[in-house]
Design a protein around this motif. Structure first.
Motif, short mmCIF file in Angstrom:
data_model
loop_
_atom_site.label_atom_id
_atom_site.label_comp_id
_atom_site.label_asym_id
_atom_site.label_seq_id
_atom_site.Cartn_x
_atom_site.Cartn_y
_atom_site.Cartn_z
N LEU A 246 -0.04 -0.78 -2.07
CA LEU A 246 1.09 -0.22 -2.79
C LEU A 246 0.78 1.26 -3.00
N ILE A 247 1.71 2.13 -2.61
CA ILE A 247 1.51 3.57 -2.70
C ILE A 247 2.59 4.14 -3.61
N THR A 248 2.17 4.84 -4.68
CA THR A 248 3.11 5.54 -5.54
C THR A 248 2.84 7.03 -5.39
N ARG A 249 3.91 7.79 -5.21
CA ARG A 249 3.79 9.25 -5.10
C ARG A 249 4.78 9.88 -6.07
N SER A 250 4.33 10.93 -6.76
CA SER A 250 5.22 11.62 -7.70
C SER A 250 4.73 13.05 -7.89
N GLY A 251 5.56 13.84 -8.52
CA GLY A 251 5.19 15.21 -8.85
C GLY A 251 5.89 16.23 -7.99
N VAL A 252 6.27 17.34 -8.61
CA VAL A 252 6.96 18.42 -7.91
C VAL A 252 5.94 19.49 -7.52
N LEU A 253 5.31 20.11 -8.49
CA LEU A 253 4.31 21.13 -8.21
C LEU A 253 2.93 20.52 -8.00
N THR A 254 2.57 19.60 -8.86
CA THR A 254 1.31 18.87 -8.72
C THR A 254 1.63 17.48 -8.23
N ARG A 255 1.24 17.18 -7.00
CA ARG A 255 1.52 15.88 -6.41
C ARG A 255 0.47 14.87 -6.86
N ARG A 256 0.93 13.70 -7.29
CA ARG A 256 0.04 12.60 -7.66
C ARG A 256 0.32 11.43 -6.73
N ARG A 257 -0.75 10.81 -6.28
CA ARG A 257 -0.63 9.66 -5.40
C ARG A 257 -1.59 8.60 -5.89
N HIS A 258 -1.11 7.37 -5.95
CA HIS A 258 -1.94 6.26 -6.39
C HIS A 258 -1.80 5.15 -5.36
N ASP A 259 -2.91 4.73 -4.77
CA ASP A 259 -2.93 3.64 -3.80
C ASP A 259 -3.61 2.44 -4.44
N ILE A 260 -2.96 1.29 -4.36
CA ILE A 260 -3.54 0.05 -4.85
C ILE A 260 -3.61 -0.92 -3.68
N PRO A 261 -4.81 -1.27 -3.23
CA PRO A 261 -4.92 -2.25 -2.16
C PRO A 261 -4.35 -3.60 -2.62
N LEU A 262 -3.64 -4.28 -1.74
CA LEU A 262 -3.06 -5.57 -2.10
C LEU A 262 -4.13 -6.58 -2.53
N SER A 263 -5.32 -6.43 -2.00
CA SER A 263 -6.40 -7.36 -2.36
C SER A 263 -6.80 -7.23 -3.83
N ARG A 264 -6.48 -6.13 -4.48
CA ARG A 264 -6.82 -5.93 -5.90
C ARG A 264 -5.71 -6.37 -6.84
N ILE A 265 -4.55 -6.69 -6.30
CA ILE A 265 -3.43 -7.13 -7.13
C ILE A 265 -3.59 -8.61 -7.42
N SER A 266 -3.63 -8.96 -8.72
CA SER A 266 -3.81 -10.36 -9.09
C SER A 266 -2.51 -11.02 -9.53
N ASP A 267 -1.53 -10.23 -9.94
CA ASP A 267 -0.26 -10.81 -10.36
C ASP A 267 0.83 -9.75 -10.22
N VAL A 268 2.03 -10.21 -9.92
CA VAL A 268 3.18 -9.32 -9.84
C VAL A 268 4.35 -10.02 -10.53
#
Length: 180
Positions: free
Chosen positions: A91-113
């Motif tokens: 799962l990849i989340t990207r945000s930010g206009v001037l400062t870009r933030r990206r967070h990657d979560i491998p599916l293997s680390r997700i325990s519940d949705v």
């Protein structure tokens, strides 16, 4: 809106690509109308003659522009720059206009949705996706359009025994907004 192919591994495919629901722009749109109405109303009361009239109208316009940049353009740029992508690996989340933030979560680390929807979310067709990540607190992604479909796509990737055949590279990319 979709993530660049260069940011994916060679055999990784996109399952869902979306951004925050358009309801995030309702308040900024209403504020834009309110700011324009107030500025127009205030400008109509400036004196008609003399040098002060154009200066006062310019000041009113500048004040209105500051409010528009702060409370209308800022949220719009935030909405445009925030994306959520689910691939067959992470799962990849990207945000930010001037400062870009990206967070990657491998599916293997997700325990519940799971997901949450209040009355307004049900009316507008969105919701909050809640992801439990091993070793971290829950990650909440607010105002996800078609949250049930996104939830099921992630759930299928995590818990379906036959994901290799359903999410194969020869299938076209499925996007929640209906485009391919």
């Amino acid at each position: 809106m979709a993530i660049s192919r260069k940011q994916l591994n060679h055999d990784e495919s996109v399952v869902v690509s979306t951004r925050t629901h358009g309801k995030a722009l309702l308040v900024p749109a209403l504020l834009l109308m309110l700011i324009a109405a107030v500025a127009g109303f205030a400008a109509s009361f400036t004196p008609g003659a003399g040098r002060a009239a154009p200066l006062l109208q310019v000041v009113i316009g500048l004040v209105a522009a500051v409010f528009v940049f702060r409370w209308v353009l800022g949220p719009f740029l935030s909405w445009v720059s925030t994306t959520y992508t689910v691939t067959d690996r992470r799962l990849i989340t990207r945000s930010g206009v001037l400062t870009r933030r990206r967070h990657d979560i491998p599916l293997s680390r997700i325990s519940d949705v799971s997901y949450e929807r209040d009355l307004m979310d049900r009316v507008l067709g969105c919701g909050t996706l809640v992801i439990a990540v091993a070793g971290e607190q829950q990650v909440e992604l607010d105002d996800i359009p078609h949250v049930e479909r996104v939830h099921m796509a992630i759930h299928d990737l995590l818990f379906d025994e036959d994901t290799d055949s359903w999410y194969s590279d020869d299938r076209p990319t499925q996007r929640i907004d209906g485009r391919r």
